[in-house]
Write an enzyme that holds these catalytic residues in place. Structure first.
Site, PDB file in Angstrom:
ATOM      1  N   SER A  78      10.585  48.297   8.364  1.00 43.66           N
ATOM      2  CA  SER A  78      10.902  49.311   9.373  1.00 43.66           C
ATOM      3  C   SER A  78      11.244  48.599  10.704  1.00 43.66           C
ATOM      4  O   SER A  78      10.847  47.538  10.859  1.00 43.66           O
ATOM      5  CB  SER A  78      10.009  50.476   9.582  1.00 43.66           C
ATOM      6  OG  SER A  78      10.435  50.994  10.676  1.00 43.66           O
ATOM      7  N   TYR A  96       1.408  54.230  13.258  1.00 48.65           N
ATOM      8  CA  TYR A  96       2.357  53.940  12.029  1.00 48.65           C
ATOM      9  C   TYR A  96       2.885  52.581  12.246  1.00 48.65           C
ATOM     10  O   TYR A  96       3.182  51.988  11.330  1.00 48.65           O
ATOM     11  CB  TYR A  96       3.484  54.995  12.264  1.00 48.65           C
ATOM     12  CG  TYR A  96       4.896  54.896  11.264  1.00 48.65           C
ATOM     13  CD1 TYR A  96       4.732  55.024   9.982  1.00 48.65           C
ATOM     14  CD2 TYR A  96       5.962  54.449  12.091  1.00 48.65           C
ATOM     15  CE1 TYR A  96       5.890  54.709   9.132  1.00 48.65           C
ATOM     16  CE2 TYR A  96       7.157  54.150  11.110  1.00 48.65           C
ATOM     17  CZ  TYR A  96       6.985  54.428   9.724  1.00 48.65           C
ATOM     18  OH  TYR A  96       7.854  54.061   9.077  1.00 48.65           O
TER      19      TYR A  96
END
Length: 276
Positions: A133, A146
């Protein structure tokens, strides 16, 4: 020549389903894995082999990888696509939610990789793809835990790549920014149920406004699925595929600006988002 054998986790929706569909068109032997089989029935109809796999369970991972190897005799590519995110302040995130994010995003990848690497090493061939990501490089208010899982994945990939480089095994990261997959709906739903301390309410309001605006103008899955297909099928894949404009630009911007200036600008952007 036998069809290349590919395992895709998190194939019941989003990137995983899109990749499985494209690889089936190309004649690959696709094992599509997820906790629920029902959403993958269309993939079964197109020729995929379905695995009911919980990547948070050692037993489930080992049992399903054994089945795949017993049936196919080899494994050529693993796509670690399954992921989970929850948004909220670092202080207020429950230990259960923190642990679950790490269990899916980090330990789940570790379970899969550890299960397939002995065969890949024996074959002296194989490819491990990890859907990382933009959050592997930056963190913002609201994404601390996260982001921590994605930073961990980046570090793991870099180490593993060097460890297996002489054994015929590739390690590839795919790094999208915000993409319209429905991921944010789950992450926001967790934050909505969270008991957020009053001191954090203003910054979480700004964070949500910014993220909602980002996702509203975010691209669809197409560019990321195309990169995943390339990472799977080309002979010599790149180490990292950044699949959206944000994922290509922001990591370099973060480095150029430095921590303090980057944080200052980010907070200004959040404030403008909440005022819009």
């Amino acid at each position: 020549m036998s069809k290349p054998v590919v395992l895709i986790t998190g194939a019941s929706s989003g990137f995983g389903m899109g990749l499985a569909d494209e690889l089936l068109k190309r004649g690959y032997c696709v094992y599509a894995a997820a906790r629920r089989l029902e959403p993958m029935e269309k993939l079964r109809e197109k020729g995929a082999k379905l695995l009911q796999m919980d990547i948070c369970s050692d037993e489930s991972v080992q049992t399903n990888i054994k089945r795949l190897l017993d049936e196919s005799g080899r494994i050529d590519v693993v796509v670690n696509n399954a992921g989970y995110g929850a948004y909220g302040p670092v202080e207020n995130m429950s230990s259960e939610d923190i642990a679950y994010q790490f269990n899916v995003n980090v330990f789940g990848v570790a379970r899969i990789n550890s299960a397939v690497l002995p065969t890949m090493r024996q074959q002296r061939s194989g490819r491990i793809i990890v859907i990382a990501s933009l959050s592997s490089h930056i963190s913002t208010p609201g994404t601390g835990w996260y982001g921590a899982t994605k930073h961990a994945i980046k570090a793991m990939c870099e180490s593993l790549r060097m460890e297996v480089s002489s054994l015929g095994v590739d390690v590839v990261q795919v790094e999208p920014g915000p993409v319209q997959t429905g991921f944010e709906e789950v992450a926001f739903a967790k934050m909505d149920k969270m008991a957020v301390s009053d001191d954090y309410v203003p910054i979480m309001k700004s964070f949500r406004a910014y993220m909602e605006q980002s996702y509203a103008k975010a691209p669809g899955m197409e560019s990321t699925v195309r990169a995943m297909v390339r990472a799977t099928t080309v002979r010599n894949p790149k180490w990292v595929y950044r699949t959206t404009m944000e994922s290509r630009v922001i990591p370099w911007l973060r480095i150029l600006l430095g921590s303090r200036v980057y944080a200052y600008i980010l907070m200004k952007v959040f404030s403008r988002a909440s005022a819009a």
